[in-house]
Scaffold this active site. Structure first.
Site, PDB file in Angstrom:
ATOM      1  N   ASP A   1     -18.622  15.945  -2.831  1.00  0.00           N
ATOM      2  CA  ASP A   1     -17.168  16.043  -2.642  1.00  0.00           C
ATOM      3  C   ASP A   1     -16.536  14.938  -3.485  1.00  0.00           C
ATOM      4  O   ASP A   1     -15.621  14.243  -3.049  1.00  0.00           O
ATOM      5  CB  ASP A   1     -16.813  15.874  -1.160  1.00  0.00           C
TER       6      ASP A   1
ATOM      7  N   LYS B   1     -13.065   5.160  10.849  1.00  0.00           N
ATOM      8  CA  LYS B   1     -12.942   6.594  10.546  1.00  0.00           C
ATOM      9  C   LYS B   1     -13.406   7.392  11.760  1.00  0.00           C
ATOM     10  O   LYS B   1     -14.547   7.268  12.194  1.00  0.00           O
ATOM     11  CB  LYS B   1     -13.790   6.935   9.307  1.00  0.00           C
TER      12      LYS B   1
HETATM   13  P1  ADP Z   1     -12.218  12.890   4.918  1.00  0.00           P
HETATM   14  O1  ADP Z   1     -13.684  12.981   5.068  1.00  0.00           O
HETATM   15  O2  ADP Z   1     -11.550  13.490   6.102  1.00  0.00           O
HETATM   16  O3  ADP Z   1     -11.724  13.419   3.606  1.00  0.00           O
HETATM   17  P2  ADP Z   1     -12.011  10.184   3.886  1.00  0.00           P
HETATM   18  O4  ADP Z   1     -13.189   9.322   4.172  1.00  0.00           O
HETATM   19  O5  ADP Z   1     -11.943  10.769   2.521  1.00  0.00           O
HETATM   20  O6  ADP Z   1     -11.863  11.319   4.987  1.00  0.00           O
HETATM   21  O7  ADP Z   1     -10.701   9.328   4.163  1.00  0.00           O
HETATM   22  C1  ADP Z   1      -9.396   9.881   4.092  1.00  0.00           C
HETATM   23  C2  ADP Z   1      -8.434   8.870   3.514  1.00  0.00           C
HETATM   24  O8  ADP Z   1      -8.441   7.685   4.317  1.00  0.00           O
HETATM   25  C3  ADP Z   1      -8.818   8.409   2.129  1.00  0.00           C
HETATM   26  O9  ADP Z   1      -8.266   9.231   1.132  1.00  0.00           O
HETATM   27  C4  ADP Z   1      -8.246   7.012   2.073  1.00  0.00           C
HETATM   28  O10 ADP Z   1      -6.890   7.041   1.749  1.00  0.00           O
HETATM   29  C5  ADP Z   1      -8.363   6.525   3.514  1.00  0.00           C
HETATM   30  N1  ADP Z   1      -9.582   5.717   3.688  1.00  0.00           N
HETATM   31  C6  ADP Z   1     -10.801   6.154   4.055  1.00  0.00           C
HETATM   32  N2  ADP Z   1     -11.685   5.134   4.138  1.00  0.00           N
HETATM   33  C7  ADP Z   1     -10.994   4.022   3.824  1.00  0.00           C
HETATM   34  C8  ADP Z   1     -11.351   2.628   3.733  1.00  0.00           C
HETATM   35  N3  ADP Z   1     -12.583   2.194   3.982  1.00  0.00           N
HETATM   36  N4  ADP Z   1     -10.374   1.759   3.372  1.00  0.00           N
HETATM   37  C9  ADP Z   1      -9.125   2.184   3.121  1.00  0.00           C
HETATM   38  N5  ADP Z   1      -8.726   3.457   3.211  1.00  0.00           N
HETATM   39  C10 ADP Z   1      -9.645   4.383   3.552  1.00  0.00           C
HETATM   40 MG    MG Z   2     -12.116  12.653   1.769  1.00  0.00          MG
END
Ligand code: ADP
Ligand code: MG
Length: 471
Positions: free
Chosen positions: A226, A121
């Site tokens: 959130d 991320k």
């Molecule tokens: P933000 O903080 O920008 O909202 P998120 O952590 O919610 O970011 O991640 C955005 C999207 O990425 C999630 O909705 C999911 O689809 C995907 N995602 C995030 N972390 C993972 C993970 N560990 N494994 C698979 N998909 C992930």
């Molecule tokens: Mg998110």
């Protein structure tokens, strides 16, 4: 902005050296004077300017000559620094496809040497919200680019610390693997965000599980803040995994009850609308009504036995200061507030573009593999020492923190740049002094792009700088 890791193949040690020099310079400068970059990077024969040109070509740097000739890192440049560090640490060897776009993050698959796929991320604070709310917030008026990088780094560090803590306490979260700069590496969740799931065999069971998690987190002294269908992943066996933690707060937070109620309300609302779960609520009631007919199952903040202090301890252990927490809460908290004001049903597509399958499609990059043999950014270490000298020249009030390259480190002075007008003034003076220092204390000549350093490289450098000015 596209993360094209193929470019990594073509980046040399010198490229990273200069990129790191810009990063170091950004501790004290919104735009780092070219001369200072050259001085920090210490490349021979005007090498820095050639490298700057290359980095600019790949959009790893942004050139700014409005006040003086200088550069700042772009998010892409910051990405590359973090990715290289991770590769050097042996955390992964290749970057694959993008699997998610959050509000302020990009998520990619990365692959380890043994073929295990992880999720990376990259936090990108300011990407969305900056434009949307810029005019409204005083807090953002004095923002510099580095502040966004800085806030993204805080977000990553905070997210990593919480993911680890939650995991240790048996919460269903991804395994927190590592963190550097604005980048968090975690296990890949084999599932889909709940927002993509139109039907569930057992919505009531899933609902109970999710509400149970909100309550259990509060019992541990934490509120997600959130907690909604975008940040809850579910697999084919209806197993839940929570994600996205940079905005979490303690139950002792002044707005804790409001955040808790909002998280609970998000879940109620979503399950009611999407899966037609009935909570025997009177739909006509206004949100702030005192009477609530679903009080049998709706958890009440005041009734939860909470253990506070958990969050503060965890954050302190990860190197967070109270000021960091304030900065990030102030920024992220407002964003979350804003996002939650919009109806989740109407924003399904905005939250993510994650495919429903997580089959891997990973490219391995030789350049990445070979980079791993080096120590964790060895040129950076050298640079750090040099940079300490340089930055000492421009900072007479504070000792330099030289820990910018290791792990989830904290940059103690960067936060000062955020919104204090006096500091802004002082920093601009420092910037002037830096330019002078970098020029061997000579006053600048009439042309800002004229390079007046010693060593007979002026004609070459001014030529390059002229080219840069025209980009
Ligand atoms: P933000 O903080 O920008 O909202 P998120 O952590 O919610 O970011 O991640 C955005 C999207 O990425 C999630 O909705 C999911 O689809 C995907 N995602 C995030 N972390 C993972 C993970 N560990 N494994 C698979 N998909 C992930
Ligand atoms: Mg998110």
């Amino acid at each position: 902005m596209k993360l094209d890791v193929d470019v990594l193949r073509y980046l040399s040690k010198d490229d990273f050296r200069v990129l790191t020099a810009v990063e170091m310079g950004m501790r004290n400068h919104e735009i780092v004077p070219s001369e200072l970059i050259d001085r920090i990077a210490c490349l021979k024969h005007g090498g820095t300017y050639k490298v700057l040109k290359n980095l600019l070509k790949h959009k790893l740097l942004h050139h700014d000559s409005s006040k003086y000739d200088g550069f700042r890192l772009t998010y892409l440049g910051y990405d590359f620094l973090a990715i290289k560090t991770m590769v050097n640490r042996g955390i992964f060897t290749g970057v694959g496809r993008q699997i998610g776009v959050g509000k302020e993050s990009d998520i990619f698959e990365v692959v380890k040497e043994d073929g295990t796929v992880l999720a990376m991320k990259l936090h990108r604070l300011g990407r969305v919200s900056f434009r949307a709310v810029k005019s409204k917030r005083d807090y953002l008026r004095h923002r510099s680019s580095y502040s966004w990088l800085y806030l993204s780094r805080l977000a990553a560090l905070k997210e990593f610390a919480f993911m680890k803590a939650l995991e240790e306490h048996g919460f269903p979260v991804p395994n927190a693997v590592d963190c550097n700069r604005h980048c968090v590496i975690m296990s890949l969740v084999r599932g889909y965000p709940l927002v993509q799931v139109k039907q569930l065999p057992n919505p009531d069971v899933v609902f109970e599980t999710i509400i149970g998690l909100v309550v259990r987190m509060a019992e541990h002294g934490l509120i997600h803040c959130d907690f909604n269908e975008f940040n809850i992943m579910i697999d084919d066996d209806e197993k839940i995994t929570m994600i996205d933690f940079p905005q979490m707060v303690s139950v002792s937070h002044r707005n804790a009850k409001m955040y808790f109620d909002r998280d609970v309300e998000c879940i109620f609302k979503f399950f009611r609308k999407r899966y037609n779960l009935s909570f025997e609520e009177n739909e006509d009631e206004s949100d702030d009504s005192e009477v609530d007919s679903d009080e049998v199952c709706r958890p009440r903040f005041s009734e939860i036995k909470k253990v506070s202090g958990f969050l503060d301890k965890k954050l302190a252990a990860s190197g967070f200061t109270g000021k960091d927490q304030e900065d990030i809460e102030r920024f992220i908290g407002e964003n979350v507030q804003k996002d939650s004001d919009s109806d989740g049903e109407g924003t399904e597509d905005e939250g993510c573009i994650a495919d429903s399958t997580n089959e891997s499609n990973i490219k391995d990059f030789d350049s990445l593999c070979s980079l791993r043999k080096e120590e964790d950014n060895p040129p950076d270490r050298e640079i750090e020492h040099e940079a300490v000298e340089d930055t000492c020249m421009v900072r007479d009030d504070k000792p330099e923190d030289d820990s910018s390259q290791a792990g989830c480190e904290h940059d103690s002075e960067a936060d000062e740049q955020i919104e204090n007008p006096e500091l802004t003034k002082r920093l601009s003076k420092q910037r002037q002094r830096a330019i002078q220092a970098a020029r061997g204390r000579k006053k600048s000549s009439t042309s800002r792009t004229t390079y007046s350093d010693k060593g007979g490289r002026s004609s070459y450098k001014s030529k390059i700088q002229k080219q840069m000015s025209s980009w």
